[in-house]
Design an enzyme around this catalytic site. Structure first.
Site, PDB file in Angstrom:
ATOM      1  N   LYS A  52       1.162  -1.291  -0.186  1.00 42.72           N
ATOM      2  CA  LYS A  52       0.293   0.206   0.315  1.00 42.72           C
ATOM      3  C   LYS A  52       1.125   0.920  -0.022  1.00 42.72           C
ATOM      4  O   LYS A  52       0.468   2.395  -1.052  1.00 42.72           O
ATOM      5  CB  LYS A  52      -1.001   0.404   1.317  1.00 42.72           C
ATOM      6  CG  LYS A  52      -2.165  -0.954   0.794  1.00 42.72           C
ATOM      7  CD  LYS A  52      -2.747  -0.877   1.945  1.00 42.72           C
ATOM      8  CE  LYS A  52      -3.989  -2.353   2.267  1.00 42.72           C
ATOM      9  NZ  LYS A  52      -4.633  -2.459   3.258  1.00 42.72           N
ATOM     10  N   GLN A  96      -4.141  -1.417   9.633  1.00 44.02           N
ATOM     11  CA  GLN A  96      -4.492  -2.421   8.988  1.00 44.02           C
ATOM     12  C   GLN A  96      -4.974  -3.531  10.315  1.00 44.02           C
ATOM     13  O   GLN A  96      -4.853  -3.755  11.503  1.00 44.02           O
ATOM     14  CB  GLN A  96      -2.940  -3.204   8.986  1.00 44.02           C
ATOM     15  CG  GLN A  96      -2.455  -4.290   7.882  1.00 44.02           C
ATOM     16  CD  GLN A  96      -3.058  -4.385   7.326  1.00 44.02           C
ATOM     17  OE1 GLN A  96      -3.108  -2.971   6.198  1.00 44.02           O
ATOM     18  NE2 GLN A  96      -3.637  -5.617   6.706  1.00 44.02           N
ATOM     19  N   ASP A 119     -11.278   2.903   4.182  1.00 39.62           N
ATOM     20  CA  ASP A 119     -11.374   1.446   3.965  1.00 39.62           C
ATOM     21  C   ASP A 119     -13.254   1.170   3.975  1.00 39.62           C
ATOM     22  O   ASP A 119     -13.483  -0.109   3.594  1.00 39.62           O
ATOM     23  CB  ASP A 119     -10.748   1.020   5.158  1.00 39.62           C
ATOM     24  CG  ASP A 119      -9.615  -0.517   4.875  1.00 39.62           C
ATOM     25  OD1 ASP A 119      -9.746  -0.355   3.383  1.00 39.62           O
ATOM     26  OD2 ASP A 119      -8.812  -0.457   5.640  1.00 39.62           O
TER      27      ASP A 119
END
Ligand code: NAP
Length: 285
Positions: A52, A96, A119
């Site tokens: 990422k 994460q 997200d």
């Protein structure tokens, strides 16, 4: 033989557009920023975060990875998130997953400002998606919708079957397909006669996390098969949920693993960072 949906190639193309959007924002004196919070030493998470960060840098998005020890308390992690909620440097915040067992994932996700939730996992953004007023969308199903669009795969009126009902893939996937006028069946581990249900699908999305689970018995000839799974086999090789060699000759379209859904997930993360930045800096939502 199926046509391959090349997620890697498509992601590269779309990320070039993202880089242009970043340039245009830079020209207005705006620098989109993404901060990734990583707790502990989970090997897979380290790889995802590195990918990422690399992709963000390539497109000109300012990015930072904040690393915290496995022992960080829930309270301390939430304080960190609150700090980034107030920061003008970062328009997107990503925590994460998975988090260590002593940290409540739900509480952590709730702490992220929904405007910075790149997200799309915050219940506010989930609710918006389900109500047909999307803001940010979970990146994996969003990337899959982009694949359908780019490959001109029609969805309206089609039978779509989604295998797996997680909050991050299966459920939002079903809602997005429904929004595109497909007739959707959402299946899971308690579904009876799954292969028979799946074999009615014009569009089959598989997200269960079981290597090579989907065999040719699950496939309607000509179906579009999207494999979200990322599993390691005994040799440590990355394999999908779909038995590619067996399914590919029957399917109409198919995604490979690796090089299918994965790169698109990252692409949508970058795209949503820019959208969040615009909303915060340009539109002042
Ligand atoms: P998850 O939270 O573990 O959910 C798995 C889902 O699959 C559950 O709904 C479960 O049903 C269902 N399932 C499990 N075994 C099944 C079976 N035998 N028959 C039918 N359904 C079954 O997984 P996830 O987070 O959605 O991830 C799924 C896979 O996608 C994993 O391999 C993950 O690594 C991968 N993934 C890839 C990306 C990417 O960017 N490529 C992104 C996210 C996830 P129940 O609800 O009944 O338990």
């Amino acid at each position: 033989m199926a046509q391959l949906i090349n997620g890697k190639e498509l992601a590269e193309k779309l990320q070039k557009n993202t880089a242009k959007e970043v340039e245009a924002l830079n020209a207005q004196g705006i620098q989109p920023g993404l901060v990734v919070l990583l707790v502990g030493e989970n090997a897979a998470s380290q790889i995802y975060v590195r990918n990422k960060e690399r992709a963000a840098k390539k497109t000109g998005i300012h990015s930072a990875v904040m690393r915290y020890p496995e022992t960080i308390t829930e309270e301390a992690l939430i304080k960190e998130i609150e700090h980034f909620n107030r920061s003008e440097e970062f328009h997107g915040i990503l925590v994460q997953l998975p988090l260590p067992d002593h940290i409540n994932e739900e509480k952590v996700l709730l702490a992220i400002d929904p405007l910075k939730d790149v997200d799309g996992f915050h219940p506010m953004n989930m609710g918006r998606l389900f109500a047909g007023m999307p803001h940010t969308i979970p990146c994996t199903p969003y990337g899959i919708m982009k694949m359908f669009e780019e490959y001109d795969i029609p969805l309206a009126g089609k039978q779509a079957v989604v295998i797996g009902r997680s909050n991050i893939v299966g459920k939002p996937m079903a809602i997005l397909l429904l929004g595109a006028d497909a007739t959707v069946t959402l299946t899971h581990s308690k579904t009876e006669d799954l292969a028979k249900v799946a074999s009615k699908a014009d569009i089959l999305v598989v997200a269960i996390g079981r290597g090579h689970f989907v065999t040719k018995e699950f496939i309607k000839p000509g179906a579009v098969v999207i494999d979200v799974g990322m599993n390691r086999n005994e040799d440590g090789k990355l394999i999908g949920d779909v038995k590619f060699d067996e399914v590919e000759p029957i399917a109409g379209y198919i995604t490979p693993v690796p090089g299918g859904v994965g790169p698109m997930t990252i692409t949508m993360l970058l795209q949503q960072t820019i959208e969040c930045c615009r909303r915060q800096v340009v539109d002042h939502e």
